[in-house]
Each structure stands twice: as C-alpha cells, then as structure tokens.
Design an enzyme around this catalytic site. Structure first.
Site, PDB file in Angstrom:
ATOM      1  N   GLU A  60      -8.985  -6.452 -15.198  1.00 47.71           N
ATOM      2  CA  GLU A  60      -8.917  -5.031 -14.897  1.00 47.71           C
ATOM      3  C   GLU A  60      -7.747  -4.634 -14.004  1.00 47.71           C
ATOM      4  O   GLU A  60      -7.335  -3.491 -13.995  1.00 47.71           O
ATOM      5  CB  GLU A  60     -10.219  -4.584 -14.215  1.00 47.71           C
ATOM      6  CG  GLU A  60     -11.344  -4.483 -15.214  1.00 47.71           C
ATOM      7  CD  GLU A  60     -12.714  -4.501 -14.572  1.00 47.71           C
ATOM      8  OE1 GLU A  60     -12.811  -4.749 -13.360  1.00 47.71           O
ATOM      9  OE2 GLU A  60     -13.683  -4.272 -15.296  1.00 47.71           O
ATOM     10  N   ASN A  62      -3.932  -5.991 -11.905  1.00 43.32           N
ATOM     11  CA  ASN A  62      -2.876  -6.960 -11.624  1.00 43.32           C
ATOM     12  C   ASN A  62      -2.549  -6.860 -10.146  1.00 43.32           C
ATOM     13  O   ASN A  62      -2.573  -5.783  -9.581  1.00 43.32           O
ATOM     14  CB  ASN A  62      -1.608  -6.646 -12.414  1.00 43.32           C
ATOM     15  CG  ASN A  62      -1.826  -6.730 -13.912  1.00 43.32           C
ATOM     16  OD1 ASN A  62      -2.861  -7.219 -14.363  1.00 43.32           O
ATOM     17  ND2 ASN A  62      -0.870  -6.250 -14.668  1.00 43.32           N
ATOM     18  N   LYS A  76      -2.420  -4.075  -5.542  1.00 43.05           N
ATOM     19  CA  LYS A  76      -3.370  -4.266  -6.642  1.00 43.05           C
ATOM     20  C   LYS A  76      -3.348  -3.020  -7.522  1.00 43.05           C
ATOM     21  O   LYS A  76      -3.668  -1.925  -7.068  1.00 43.05           O
ATOM     22  CB  LYS A  76      -4.771  -4.518  -6.066  1.00 43.05           C
ATOM     23  CG  LYS A  76      -5.810  -4.914  -7.108  1.00 43.05           C
ATOM     24  CD  LYS A  76      -7.099  -5.415  -6.440  1.00 43.05           C
ATOM     25  CE  LYS A  76      -8.133  -5.848  -7.473  1.00 43.05           C
ATOM     26  NZ  LYS A  76      -9.368  -6.342  -6.838  1.00 43.05           N
ATOM     27  N   GLU A 144      -2.946  -5.887   3.058  1.00 42.68           N
ATOM     28  CA  GLU A 144      -2.389  -7.064   3.719  1.00 42.68           C
ATOM     29  C   GLU A 144      -2.301  -8.222   2.712  1.00 42.68           C
ATOM     30  O   GLU A 144      -3.213  -8.428   1.918  1.00 42.68           O
ATOM     31  CB  GLU A 144      -3.323  -7.427   4.876  1.00 42.68           C
ATOM     32  CG  GLU A 144      -2.939  -8.639   5.681  1.00 42.68           C
ATOM     33  CD  GLU A 144      -4.020  -9.032   6.694  1.00 42.68           C
ATOM     34  OE1 GLU A 144      -3.880 -10.063   7.334  1.00 42.68           O
ATOM     35  OE2 GLU A 144      -5.020  -8.275   6.817  1.00 42.68           O
ATOM     36  N   ASP A 187     -19.800  -9.795  -6.333  1.00 37.85           N
ATOM     37  CA  ASP A 187     -19.060 -10.787  -7.126  1.00 37.85           C
ATOM     38  C   ASP A 187     -18.614 -11.921  -6.202  1.00 37.85           C
ATOM     39  O   ASP A 187     -17.505 -12.431  -6.293  1.00 37.85           O
ATOM     40  CB  ASP A 187     -17.853 -10.134  -7.803  1.00 37.85           C
ATOM     41  CG  ASP A 187     -17.213 -11.021  -8.874  1.00 37.85           C
ATOM     42  OD1 ASP A 187     -17.881 -11.972  -9.339  1.00 37.85           O
ATOM     43  OD2 ASP A 187     -16.051 -10.775  -9.239  1.00 37.85           O
ATOM     44  N   ASN A 192     -13.606 -15.602  -5.024  1.00 38.62           N
ATOM     45  CA  ASN A 192     -13.251 -14.417  -4.239  1.00 38.62           C
ATOM     46  C   ASN A 192     -13.300 -14.698  -2.736  1.00 38.62           C
ATOM     47  O   ASN A 192     -13.488 -13.786  -1.922  1.00 38.62           O
ATOM     48  CB  ASN A 192     -14.154 -13.235  -4.612  1.00 38.62           C
ATOM     49  CG  ASN A 192     -13.689 -12.571  -5.911  1.00 38.62           C
ATOM     50  OD1 ASN A 192     -12.491 -12.540  -6.206  1.00 38.62           O
ATOM     51  ND2 ASN A 192     -14.623 -12.051  -6.682  1.00 38.62           N
ATOM     52  N   ASP A 204     -11.613  -8.900  -2.914  1.00 36.03           N
ATOM     53  CA  ASP A 204     -12.124  -8.286  -4.143  1.00 36.03           C
ATOM     54  C   ASP A 204     -13.427  -7.521  -3.907  1.00 36.03           C
ATOM     55  O   ASP A 204     -14.465  -7.862  -4.486  1.00 36.03           O
ATOM     56  CB  ASP A 204     -12.317  -9.396  -5.194  1.00 36.03           C
ATOM     57  CG  ASP A 204     -12.295  -8.866  -6.610  1.00 36.03           C
ATOM     58  OD1 ASP A 204     -12.066  -7.662  -6.783  1.00 36.03           O
ATOM     59  OD2 ASP A 204     -12.524  -9.665  -7.537  1.00 36.03           O
TER      60      ASP A 204
HETATM   61  P1  ATP Z   1      -9.791 -11.375 -11.446  1.00 34.40           P
HETATM   62  O1  ATP Z   1     -10.413 -10.619 -12.575  1.00 34.40           O
HETATM   63  O2  ATP Z   1      -8.701 -12.332 -11.818  1.00 34.40           O
HETATM   64  O3  ATP Z   1     -10.823 -11.976 -10.491  1.00 34.40           O
HETATM   65  P2  ATP Z   1      -9.713  -9.208  -9.794  1.00 34.40           P
HETATM   66  O4  ATP Z   1      -9.573  -7.952 -10.508  1.00 34.40           O
HETATM   67  O5  ATP Z   1     -11.071  -9.707  -9.469  1.00 34.40           O
HETATM   68  O6  ATP Z   1      -8.997 -10.310 -10.609  1.00 34.40           O
HETATM   69  P3  ATP Z   1      -8.852  -9.857  -7.102  1.00 34.40           P
HETATM   70  O7  ATP Z   1      -9.869 -10.916  -7.079  1.00 34.40           O
HETATM   71  O8  ATP Z   1      -8.889  -8.849  -6.021  1.00 34.40           O
HETATM   72  O9  ATP Z   1      -8.820  -9.069  -8.476  1.00 34.40           O
HETATM   73  O10 ATP Z   1      -7.408 -10.501  -7.085  1.00 34.40           O
HETATM   74  C1  ATP Z   1      -7.035 -11.467  -8.048  1.00 34.40           C
HETATM   75  C2  ATP Z   1      -6.350 -12.644  -7.355  1.00 34.40           C
HETATM   76  O11 ATP Z   1      -5.172 -12.176  -6.688  1.00 34.40           O
HETATM   77  C3  ATP Z   1      -7.194 -13.286  -6.269  1.00 34.40           C
HETATM   78  O12 ATP Z   1      -7.994 -14.318  -6.765  1.00 34.40           O
HETATM   79  C4  ATP Z   1      -6.160 -13.808  -5.300  1.00 34.40           C
HETATM   80  O13 ATP Z   1      -5.695 -15.082  -5.698  1.00 34.40           O
HETATM   81  C5  ATP Z   1      -5.029 -12.810  -5.446  1.00 34.40           C
HETATM   82  N1  ATP Z   1      -5.098 -11.795  -4.370  1.00 34.40           N
HETATM   83  C6  ATP Z   1      -5.816 -10.662  -4.362  1.00 34.40           C
HETATM   84  N2  ATP Z   1      -5.646  -9.973  -3.226  1.00 34.40           N
HETATM   85  C7  ATP Z   1      -4.778 -10.690  -2.483  1.00 34.40           C
HETATM   86  C8  ATP Z   1      -4.184 -10.502  -1.186  1.00 34.40           C
HETATM   87  N3  ATP Z   1      -4.465  -9.441  -0.440  1.00 34.40           N
HETATM   88  N4  ATP Z   1      -3.322 -11.456  -0.743  1.00 34.40           N
HETATM   89  C9  ATP Z   1      -3.043 -12.532  -1.503  1.00 34.40           C
HETATM   90  N5  ATP Z   1      -3.565 -12.758  -2.722  1.00 34.40           N
HETATM   91  C10 ATP Z   1      -4.425 -11.850  -3.213  1.00 34.40           C
HETATM   92 MN    MN Z   2     -11.499 -11.633  -8.146  1.00 36.68          MN
END
Ligand code: ATP
Ligand code: MN
Length: 250
Positions: A60, A62, A76, A144, A187, A192, A204
């Site tokens: 959902e 990037n 994000k 951050e 989740d 996460n 997340d």
């Molecule tokens: P996915 O579907 O792949 O789980 P998601 O939509 O759940 O993605 P997040 O879990 O928030 O989104 O972020 C995906 C990945 O990006 C995380 O597992 C982490 O490795 C990286 N990430 C997210 N936020 C940060 C941050 N603030 N700093 C560093 N890395 C981050």
């Molecule tokens: Mn995630």
C-alpha cells in the site's frame, strides 16, 4: 495571472524532475498528480530538500529516504490507487477522531495518514519508541528516519537477537503502554519492530485502532499471538495468554 502561471510552471518542472529521478522510475506510473502535489508542498514548506532512494516498496505504501537540511528523514507515500481502501475504511470505524469521513477514496487515505501520524505521537507520549512524525500532506507522511548512511535499521525479523528475554520484556511493556494509551497496534509482529541504535522501535501504526474499535479485542489477541509466538521461537518462555493478561491487567 502572472504569479499563478509562474507557480504552475514551477510545479510542472518539479513533477518532471521527480518523474525522471532514478529512484522513482519504477514507481512513476503509480504516482498520481495529487501525490506529486503533496511532495511539492512538502518541499515548498521546507520539510524536504532532496529525495533519496527507496527503503521499501510495500503493498500500500512506498518508503523513501530524503534530506531535510542535513538530516535524513523517511517519507512514506501511500499509493491512492493501489490502496485497498475498503479495508482501510474499516480500520477507521468507531474511531472518535475520524467520525463521518465517508468513503471517498482520497479522503480515506488522507485520514489514514493523519491517523498514522497521530498514533505515532500518542505512542511516543505513552513512552513507546516510534519514529517521530514530522509532517503530513495528503497521502504522504514525513517522519524520523531509523537508520544510518549505510541504510535503514533492521527489523527484528532480520537480526540475530542477542538477548531475547530482554527484548520480549520491552515489547511486552510497549504493548501494554499502547493499550493503556487506548491503542491497539493491529499489525504487531517481528516485521514492524525495528532495532535501532540499541533500542527497539515500533513502526507502522497506520492501522492501529483505538480500543473503541469493534475489532480492537481481536486485533489485540492477534498482536499478542504474533509477538509471543515469535519470542517463543527464540527460546523465551512466552505464551499469547500470558502476554494478553499482562497487557489487559490494570
Ligand atoms: P509493508 O507492507 O512492506 O509492511 P508497510 O506499508 O507496512 O509496508 P511500513 O511497515 O511502515 O509500511 O514500512 C515498510 C518498511 O520500511 C519497514 O519494514 C521498514 O523496514 C522501513 N521503514 C518504515 N519506516 C521507517 C523509518 N521511519 N525509518 C527507517 N525505515 C523505515
Ligand atoms: Mn510494515
């Protein structure tokens, strides 16, 4: 008028520059004009000075790095078209903060991002380590960055855990603090939780719901199951029941 024309021209140039940028090449087709507009606004408002590479391309959203002054930040970007917004809508149910936002796709995604930002703030106030939210614009959240110049900090699923008992105690405490602050992550798992500078961070929080959500109890039970089972596999004497009881205890 002249100013409006200049602004339009500047925006077109910005959009072209981002569309051509290497790191967005693979994704160019999924960014719509509203997303370019949001990124542009974040640049205009001084939250982003330069875009870096992608950290993650999820279902959902990037996540990219970017520079804000000398500081690296994480950006994000929710893809409005890819977003499973019917499912997203259901996570806003019963949340007094987002009553009556309807089911318009863009509005749901926008509310979702604001929810993620306010959940991060609430978690931090409750003493849970999470990335600090910096700015929100439509479907984009700037926060951050957990990482170094070498790259993002690793998820719990990706590291060798030196001391699983201690890590479990921390996650247990975080889950309880979240719950005491009226939130259920929804989740929570080793995917996460990020190990950054010797500390555990919960990430997340977009889907995190308040305890008023009709499925809050189910989500909490699932979170406890994921966490306890993960740590049990690491050799910790953890069970979902024990974790759940600890979190719910007054
Ligand atoms: P996915 O579907 O792949 O789980 P998601 O939509 O759940 O993605 P997040 O879990 O928030 O989104 O972020 C995906 C990945 O990006 C995380 O597992 C982490 O490795 C990286 N990430 C997210 N936020 C940060 C941050 N603030 N700093 C560093 N890395 C981050
Ligand atoms: Mn995630």
């Amino acid at each position: 008028d002249r100013i409006a024309r200049k602004r339009d021209r500047e925006f077109s140039e910005f959009r072209k520059r981002i569309k051509d940028a290497d790191q967005f090449k693979v994704e160019a087709s999924v960014f719509d004009d509203a997303t370019y507009g949001a990124l542009y606004k974040l640049v205009q408002d001084g939250h982003i000075d330069a875009f870096g590479g992608p950290i993650s391309t999820g279902k959902e959203a990037n996540v990219y790095t970017a520079l804000s002054g000398d500081t690296e930040v994480a950006v994000k970007v929710y893809r409005i078209n890819a977003s499973d917004f019917k499912d997203m809508r259901s996570y806003l149910d019963g949340d007094p903060r987002f009553e009556g936002i309807g089911s318009d796709k863009k509005k749901v995604v926008t509310a979702w991002v604001r929810k993620e930002s306010s959940n991060l703030k609430r978690a931090r106030r409750a003493g849970v380590r999470t990335p600090e939210p910096i700015a929100v614009e439509r479907n984009v959240l700037v926060m951050e960055y957990l990482g170094t110049e070498e790259g993002r900090s690793k998820r719990l699923s990706e590291v060798h855990i030196e001391n699983p008992e201690t890590a479990y105690e921390v996650v247990k405490e975080y889950t309880r603090r979240l719950y005491d602050a009226g939130l259920v992550h929804g989740d929570l798992s080793e995917y996460n939780i990020v190990f950054h500078e010797g500390q555990l961070y919960i990430i997340d929080l977009g889907q995190a719901v308040t305890i008023h959500h009709p499925n809050a109890d189910d989500f909490l039970e699932r979170d406890c199951r994921n966490v306890a089972n993960f740590f049990a596999r690491q050799g910790v004497d953890a069970t979902p029941e024990e974790l759940l009881a600890y979190v719910r205890e007054y």
